[in-house]
Design a protein around this motif. Structure first.
Motif, PDB file in Angstrom:
ATOM      1  N   ARG A 277       0.799  -1.231   0.000  1.00 49.22           N
ATOM      2  CA  ARG A 277       0.000   0.000   0.000  1.00 49.22           C
ATOM      3  C   ARG A 277       0.833   1.283   0.000  1.00 49.22           C
ATOM      4  O   ARG A 277       0.370   2.341   0.409  1.00 49.22           O
ATOM      5  CB  ARG A 277      -0.992   0.010   1.176  1.00 49.22           C
ATOM      6  N   GLY A 278       2.069   1.182  -0.499  1.00 49.37           N
ATOM      7  CA  GLY A 278       2.849   2.392  -0.696  1.00 49.37           C
ATOM      8  C   GLY A 278       2.289   3.229  -1.829  1.00 49.37           C
ATOM      9  O   GLY A 278       2.412   4.458  -1.843  1.00 49.37           O
ATOM     10  N   VAL A 279       1.683   2.552  -2.808  1.00 47.60           N
ATOM     11  CA  VAL A 279       0.910   3.198  -3.872  1.00 47.60           C
ATOM     12  C   VAL A 279      -0.371   2.401  -4.051  1.00 47.60           C
ATOM     13  O   VAL A 279      -0.492   1.258  -3.594  1.00 47.60           O
ATOM     14  CB  VAL A 279       1.692   3.264  -5.210  1.00 47.60           C
ATOM     15  N   ASP A 280      -1.329   3.010  -4.743  1.00 52.58           N
ATOM     16  CA  ASP A 280      -2.608   2.333  -4.980  1.00 52.58           C
ATOM     17  C   ASP A 280      -2.691   1.705  -6.367  1.00 52.58           C
ATOM     18  O   ASP A 280      -3.585   0.895  -6.630  1.00 52.58           O
ATOM     19  CB  ASP A 280      -3.753   3.335  -4.814  1.00 52.58           C
ATOM     20  N   ALA A 281      -1.773   2.078  -7.241  1.00 47.36           N
ATOM     21  CA  ALA A 281      -1.755   1.536  -8.599  1.00 47.36           C
ATOM     22  C   ALA A 281      -0.375   1.749  -9.202  1.00 47.36           C
ATOM     23  O   ALA A 281       0.373   2.642  -8.794  1.00 47.36           O
ATOM     24  CB  ALA A 281      -2.810   2.212  -9.471  1.00 47.36           C
ATOM     25  N   LEU A 282      -0.035   0.902 -10.169  1.00 45.73           N
ATOM     26  CA  LEU A 282       1.147   1.087 -10.996  1.00 45.73           C
ATOM     27  C   LEU A 282       0.672   1.344 -12.419  1.00 45.73           C
ATOM     28  O   LEU A 282      -0.142   0.579 -12.953  1.00 45.73           O
ATOM     29  CB  LEU A 282       2.049  -0.147 -10.973  1.00 45.73           C
ATOM     30  N   ALA A 283       1.140   2.423 -13.035  1.00 47.73           N
ATOM     31  CA  ALA A 283       0.784   2.726 -14.412  1.00 47.73           C
ATOM     32  C   ALA A 283       1.877   2.201 -15.326  1.00 47.73           C
ATOM     33  O   ALA A 283       3.059   2.482 -15.109  1.00 47.73           O
ATOM     34  CB  ALA A 283       0.607   4.231 -14.601  1.00 47.73           C
ATOM     35  N   GLY A 284       1.505   1.423 -16.328  1.00 48.09           N
ATOM     36  CA  GLY A 284       2.523   0.882 -17.226  1.00 48.09           C
ATOM     37  C   GLY A 284       1.909   0.055 -18.329  1.00 48.09           C
ATOM     38  O   GLY A 284       0.687   0.022 -18.523  1.00 48.09           O
ATOM     39  N   ASP A 285       2.775  -0.654 -19.044  1.00 49.20           N
ATOM     40  CA  ASP A 285       2.355  -1.440 -20.199  1.00 49.20           C
ATOM     41  C   ASP A 285       1.482  -2.629 -19.779  1.00 49.20           C
ATOM     42  O   ASP A 285       1.736  -3.278 -18.758  1.00 49.20           O
ATOM     43  CB  ASP A 285       3.594  -1.934 -20.940  1.00 49.20           C
ATOM     44  N   GLU A 286       0.486  -2.913 -20.586  1.00 46.47           N
ATOM     45  CA  GLU A 286      -0.442  -4.002 -20.283  1.00 46.47           C
ATOM     46  C   GLU A 286       0.269  -5.353 -20.215  1.00 46.47           C
ATOM     47  O   GLU A 286      -0.062  -6.189 -19.367  1.00 46.47           O
ATOM     48  CB  GLU A 286      -1.554  -4.065 -21.325  1.00 46.47           C
ATOM     49  N   ILE A 287       1.256  -5.583 -21.097  1.00 45.73           N
ATOM     50  CA  ILE A 287       1.932  -6.876 -21.114  1.00 45.73           C
ATOM     51  C   ILE A 287       2.585  -7.166 -19.772  1.00 45.73           C
ATOM     52  O   ILE A 287       2.380  -8.224 -19.172  1.00 45.73           O
ATOM     53  CB  ILE A 287       2.968  -6.919 -22.252  1.00 45.73           C
ATOM     54  N   ALA A 288       3.388  -6.217 -19.283  1.00 50.62           N
ATOM     55  CA  ALA A 288       4.059  -6.416 -17.994  1.00 50.62           C
ATOM     56  C   ALA A 288       3.047  -6.530 -16.860  1.00 50.62           C
ATOM     57  O   ALA A 288       3.217  -7.333 -15.926  1.00 50.62           O
ATOM     58  CB  ALA A 288       5.031  -5.274 -17.728  1.00 50.62           C
ATOM     59  N   ASN A 289       1.994  -5.737 -16.929  1.00 53.02           N
ATOM     60  CA  ASN A 289       0.972  -5.799 -15.877  1.00 53.02           C
ATOM     61  C   ASN A 289       0.220  -7.123 -15.894  1.00 53.02           C
ATOM     62  O   ASN A 289      -0.145  -7.661 -14.842  1.00 53.02           O
ATOM     63  CB  ASN A 289       0.005  -4.627 -16.015  1.00 53.02           C
ATOM     64  N   ARG A 290      -0.028  -7.671 -17.080  1.00 54.69           N
ATOM     65  CA  ARG A 290      -0.712  -8.967 -17.174  1.00 54.69           C
ATOM     66  C   ARG A 290       0.155 -10.080 -16.586  1.00 54.69           C
ATOM     67  O   ARG A 290      -0.359 -11.019 -15.967  1.00 54.69           O
ATOM     68  CB  ARG A 290      -1.039  -9.293 -18.631  1.00 54.69           C
TER      69      ARG A 290
END
Length: 361
Positions: A277-290
């Motif tokens: 919970r240091g952040v609520d989301a990571l913004a980035g490429d869909e491939i890495a996030n998937r």
């Protein structure tokens, strides 16, 4: 997370002149017919050379070593020989290029663990090409003085931006519009993940200029954007006074807070910050996030898919026109004009090699 296309030399057009048929018999009083020339035939386009590099040339290829599963190293230790073992989607694509009969392509691959400005390395004597999940942007073809320095091959992979959130928060953070100043979003500096996210939520304009009143924490203290180019964040480089930025405070509650991660912070540690919970989301490429979503057994979830795609390619010196045209021709074949990409490779990692073996000069 303005495309450089293939440039192929043109052959000189052949002009064919014909004489109009018919006319009057000799001595007749009828009007005569003057010879006319048909429109010139369109200039044919010369095919790219079958062989991309001269006999004996080995191309020095630098790859970003920390973008799994697109491009990564065999060992995270830069002192290890396995650090230069190229793995992932782009590694298999390069191996397929080497396997194409008569293409004359051979790569000496070296891992690179520094991201900012990696795309400009082919303009130096050390590398002929670089890759590693690099988004094709016109601004990345220019050196710091604004002069053309590198060119990109045709895009071989599509990138789409997204958010990675804790699964329990997926319904709350389903869209970018749900982000307010109550939420903190982590981004990696000097990437399209950073610049595209800031653009989507309205914290920068199309030119990368920060919204007036935005506060940014830097090692020199907090600076406040005044709406000028002096406060610019872009995937090709940002304003000097924003160097080392760590936190962004929006000018009003309708925008999220942003936590900036340095390029040296491993992906595993970014995920740990999200999990704790240091952040609520990571913004980035869909491939890495998937990939993170699949490995988390439901703990993480991908949300807020961008409506636009970007293309990734390889960078090379802008003077390498023959090599560029030849690489474009071969990449377009291997990807079937981008009908074969990451999803097909994930399903069958040999898909590019199989196409290479079926190719004939």
């Amino acid at each position: 997370m303005t495309r450089s296309g293939a440039r192929r030399p043109l052959l000189a057009a052949a002009f064919v002149f014909g004489v109009a048929a018919g006319g009057c018999d000799e001595g007749s009083d009828g009007p005569s017919t003057s010879p006319t020339a048909p429109d010139p035939a369109p200039a044919p386009t010369a095919p790219p050379p079958v062989r991309c590099a001269e006999e004996g040339r080995v191309l020095e290829f630098g790859f970003f070593a920390s973008y799994e599963p697109i491009s990564y190293r065999g060992d995270p230790d830069p002192e290890s020989t396995a650090f230069d073992e190229h793995r992932g989607y782009e590694a298999d694509l390069l191996s397929a290029l080497e396997a194409m009969d008569g293409a004359g392509l051979s790569f000496d691959r070296r891992g690179i663990d520094v991201w900012p400005g990696i795309w400009l390395l082919p303009a130096t004597p050390e590398f002929d090409l670089v890759g590693g999940g690099i988004t094709i942007l016109e601004e990345r073809t220019l050196d710091p003085s604004g002069a053309p320095a590198v060119a990109f091959t045709s895009g071989h992979i599509e990138f789409r931006h997204s958010l990675l959130v804790r699964g329990a928060d997926a319904a709350t953070l389903r869209e970018y519009s749900h982000l307010t100043s109550e939420f903190r979003v982590g981004v990696s500096v000097e990437t399209t993940g950073e610049s595209r996210f800031l653009q989507i939520v309205g914290l920068i304009d199309d030119g990368g200029v920060l919204l007036v009143g935005t506060s940014v924490t830097t090692p020199e203290g907090t600076v406040v954007a005044d709406g000028t180019e002096a406060f610019r964040i872009a995937a090709s480089g940002s304003s000097a006074n924003l160097s080392g930025r760590s936190h962004l405070e929006p000018p009003s509650p309708g925008y999220p807070q942003v936590v900036f991660f340095g390029a040296e912070l491993p992906r595993s540690e970014q995920l740990l910050v999200l999990a704790t919970r240091g952040v609520d989301a990571l913004a980035g490429d869909e491939i890495a996030n998937r990939v993170a979503e699949a490995a988390s057994d439901g703990f993480f979830a991908v949300t807020a898919l961008d409506t636009e795609f970007e293309l990734g390619g390889f960078a090379l010196d802008q003077g390498e026109e023959v090599l560029l045209a030849c690489l474009d021709d071969k990449l377009d074949y291997l990807t079937d004009e981008r009908n074969i990409g990451y999803a097909e490779w994930l399903d069958n990692p040999s898909v590019f090699l199989e196409r290479a073996e079926a190719w004939t000069p």
